[in-house]
Design an enzyme around this catalytic site. Sequence first.
Site, PDB file in Angstrom:
ATOM      1  CB  SER A 144     -75.845  -0.977  79.165  1.00 52.51           C
ATOM      2  OG  SER A 144     -74.609  -1.611  79.164  1.00 52.51           O
ATOM      3  CB  SER A 145     -72.283   0.717  75.839  1.00 48.89           C
ATOM      4  OG  SER A 145     -71.416   0.529  74.734  1.00 48.89           O
ATOM      5  CE1 TYR A 158     -70.040   4.790  77.401  1.00 50.74           C
ATOM      6  CE2 TYR A 158     -69.318   3.080  75.873  1.00 50.74           C
ATOM      7  CZ  TYR A 158     -70.299   3.950  76.329  1.00 50.74           C
ATOM      8  OH  TYR A 158     -71.522   3.977  75.721  1.00 50.74           O
ATOM      9  CE  LYS A 162     -72.856   3.511  78.984  1.00 50.78           C
ATOM     10  NZ  LYS A 162     -74.050   4.264  79.413  1.00 50.78           N
TER      11      LYS A 162
HETATM   12  P1  NDP Z   1     -75.391  11.934  72.743  1.00 52.82           P
HETATM   13  O1  NDP Z   1     -74.001  12.485  72.855  1.00 52.82           O
HETATM   14  O2  NDP Z   1     -76.178  12.186  71.514  1.00 52.82           O
HETATM   15  O3  NDP Z   1     -76.247  12.385  74.002  1.00 52.82           O
HETATM   16  C1  NDP Z   1     -75.710  12.252  75.299  1.00 52.82           C
HETATM   17  C2  NDP Z   1     -76.650  12.900  76.274  1.00 52.82           C
HETATM   18  O4  NDP Z   1     -76.099  12.752  77.578  1.00 52.82           O
HETATM   19  C3  NDP Z   1     -76.821  14.385  75.998  1.00 52.82           C
HETATM   20  O5  NDP Z   1     -78.125  14.769  76.347  1.00 52.82           O
HETATM   21  C4  NDP Z   1     -75.803  14.995  76.939  1.00 52.82           C
HETATM   22  O6  NDP Z   1     -76.128  16.313  77.358  1.00 52.82           O
HETATM   23  C5  NDP Z   1     -75.914  14.053  78.131  1.00 52.82           C
HETATM   24  N1  NDP Z   1     -74.700  14.107  78.926  1.00 52.82           N
HETATM   25  C6  NDP Z   1     -73.439  13.791  78.540  1.00 52.82           C
HETATM   26  N2  NDP Z   1     -72.588  14.047  79.531  1.00 52.82           N
HETATM   27  C7  NDP Z   1     -73.322  14.541  80.566  1.00 52.82           C
HETATM   28  C8  NDP Z   1     -73.008  15.021  81.842  1.00 52.82           C
HETATM   29  N3  NDP Z   1     -71.751  15.086  82.280  1.00 52.82           N
HETATM   30  N4  NDP Z   1     -74.011  15.459  82.636  1.00 52.82           N
HETATM   31  C9  NDP Z   1     -75.296  15.446  82.208  1.00 52.82           C
HETATM   32  N5  NDP Z   1     -75.654  15.017  81.000  1.00 52.82           N
HETATM   33  C10 NDP Z   1     -74.671  14.580  80.179  1.00 52.82           C
HETATM   34  O7  NDP Z   1     -75.193  10.357  72.997  1.00 52.82           O
HETATM   35  P2  NDP Z   1     -76.166   9.108  72.798  1.00 52.82           P
HETATM   36  O8  NDP Z   1     -77.563   9.531  72.703  1.00 52.82           O
HETATM   37  O9  NDP Z   1     -75.578   8.293  71.743  1.00 52.82           O
HETATM   38  O10 NDP Z   1     -75.883   8.355  74.182  1.00 52.82           O
HETATM   39  C11 NDP Z   1     -76.902   8.046  75.098  1.00 52.82           C
HETATM   40  C12 NDP Z   1     -76.513   6.798  75.858  1.00 52.82           C
HETATM   41  O11 NDP Z   1     -76.342   5.731  74.927  1.00 52.82           O
HETATM   42  C13 NDP Z   1     -75.198   6.923  76.622  1.00 52.82           C
HETATM   43  O12 NDP Z   1     -75.335   6.330  77.890  1.00 52.82           O
HETATM   44  C14 NDP Z   1     -74.214   6.138  75.779  1.00 52.82           C
HETATM   45  O13 NDP Z   1     -73.200   5.587  76.573  1.00 52.82           O
HETATM   46  C15 NDP Z   1     -75.127   5.066  75.204  1.00 52.82           C
HETATM   47  N6  NDP Z   1     -74.601   4.451  73.984  1.00 52.82           N
HETATM   48  C16 NDP Z   1     -74.503   5.156  72.800  1.00 52.82           C
HETATM   49  C17 NDP Z   1     -73.998   4.533  71.673  1.00 52.82           C
HETATM   50  C18 NDP Z   1     -73.864   5.237  70.346  1.00 52.82           C
HETATM   51  O14 NDP Z   1     -73.298   4.643  69.389  1.00 52.82           O
HETATM   52  N7  NDP Z   1     -74.360   6.455  70.176  1.00 52.82           N
HETATM   53  C19 NDP Z   1     -73.568   3.121  71.695  1.00 52.82           C
HETATM   54  C20 NDP Z   1     -73.740   2.493  72.972  1.00 52.82           C
HETATM   55  C21 NDP Z   1     -74.235   3.143  74.060  1.00 52.82           C
HETATM   56  P3  NDP Z   1     -75.540  17.642  76.601  1.00 52.82           P
HETATM   57  O15 NDP Z   1     -75.429  17.300  75.136  1.00 52.82           O
HETATM   58  O16 NDP Z   1     -76.583  18.686  76.887  1.00 52.82           O
HETATM   59  O17 NDP Z   1     -74.236  17.913  77.204  1.00 52.82           O
END
Ligand code: NDP
Length: 263
Positions: A144-145, A158, A162
């Site tokens: 989540s977030s 967003y 979440k």
């Molecule tokens: P990243 O951008 O580093 O990674 C996101 C991942 O999700 C990548 O593997 C990306 O694939 C994939 N993704 C994004 N859009 C799609 C799509 N349309 N279809 C399939 N895959 C998709 O982000 P994080 O690791 O930071 O985020 C992971 C989770 O953590 C998310 O749910 C985010 O909401 C949550 N989160 C993150 C925070 C932060 O500060 N980083 C804070 C709070 C929550 P690809 O790159 O190959 O497109």
Amino acid sequence: MIDLDNKVALITGSSDGIGAATAILFSSLGAKVAIVGRNQNKLDKVAAECEAKSPHNYKPVVIRADFVNDEDVVRTFEETISAYKHLDILVNNAGQSNNKDFLDADALSDYDRTQQINVRSVVRLTQLAAPYLIKAKGSVVNVSSIASLKAYPSMWSYGMAKSAVDMFTKTMASRLAPNVRVNSVVPGPVRTNFVASLNLDPKAFWDGMVEQQPLQRVADPIDLANMIAFLSCDASRNTTGSIFVTDSGALVADPMKASSSNQ
Ligand code: NDP
């Protein structure tokens, strides 16, 4: 003790960030993983690292999919089951923030896309996985977030998405008990490429974030992966329907302090 040896895990959004760290950690603990993302180069790099870290030299199943499309979500599940015929763990991690202001003319299409990626794909995958997870007495972890708990007006849809994920966690924890446990992990700021879509200067953004946090740090992806691993295995067998915040203390920051470093 975290034991994931020979467990089968589907981890979405695992070409980068939190999902990649989770896939690599799970592999290093002996799990068989399916990794999913849109970018093939990034997927290949994560797959190589998973294989290198696996004590059994397991090669991950690699799935290229865009969760904007329902067909890709279904195919992700089918390719995982076709390879492993079994599923113990589903980590619904793929997510994306919206970046259209509420008053923008195009805000509603941005809203639809945000719900599709962050909510609809989670619901669909969980629905497909449920019969297998029930059989395996498995576990779901939804990522989540902090935006589900605190208002971030620039990420309005967003945050709504979440919040929906967290309520889905609670309702599914009840619906799928006693066989399947369902929990949410709620990250605060995590140093990933997630903010790239927000058109910010990354250095200034992260320096500012560190400064604001009571713990004077932001999370690394492995901090989240560790919590996801705990919630995926028997070490957390007494826990379901819970929302686990790991946010560098962001939610308890003292609004009366200009900076949390002034102690
Ligand atoms: P990243 O951008 O580093 O990674 C996101 C991942 O999700 C990548 O593997 C990306 O694939 C994939 N993704 C994004 N859009 C799609 C799509 N349309 N279809 C399939 N895959 C998709 O982000 P994080 O690791 O930071 O985020 C992971 C989770 O953590 C998310 O749910 C985010 O909401 C949550 N989160 C993150 C925070 C932060 O500060 N980083 C804070 C709070 C929550 P690809 O790159 O190959 O497109």
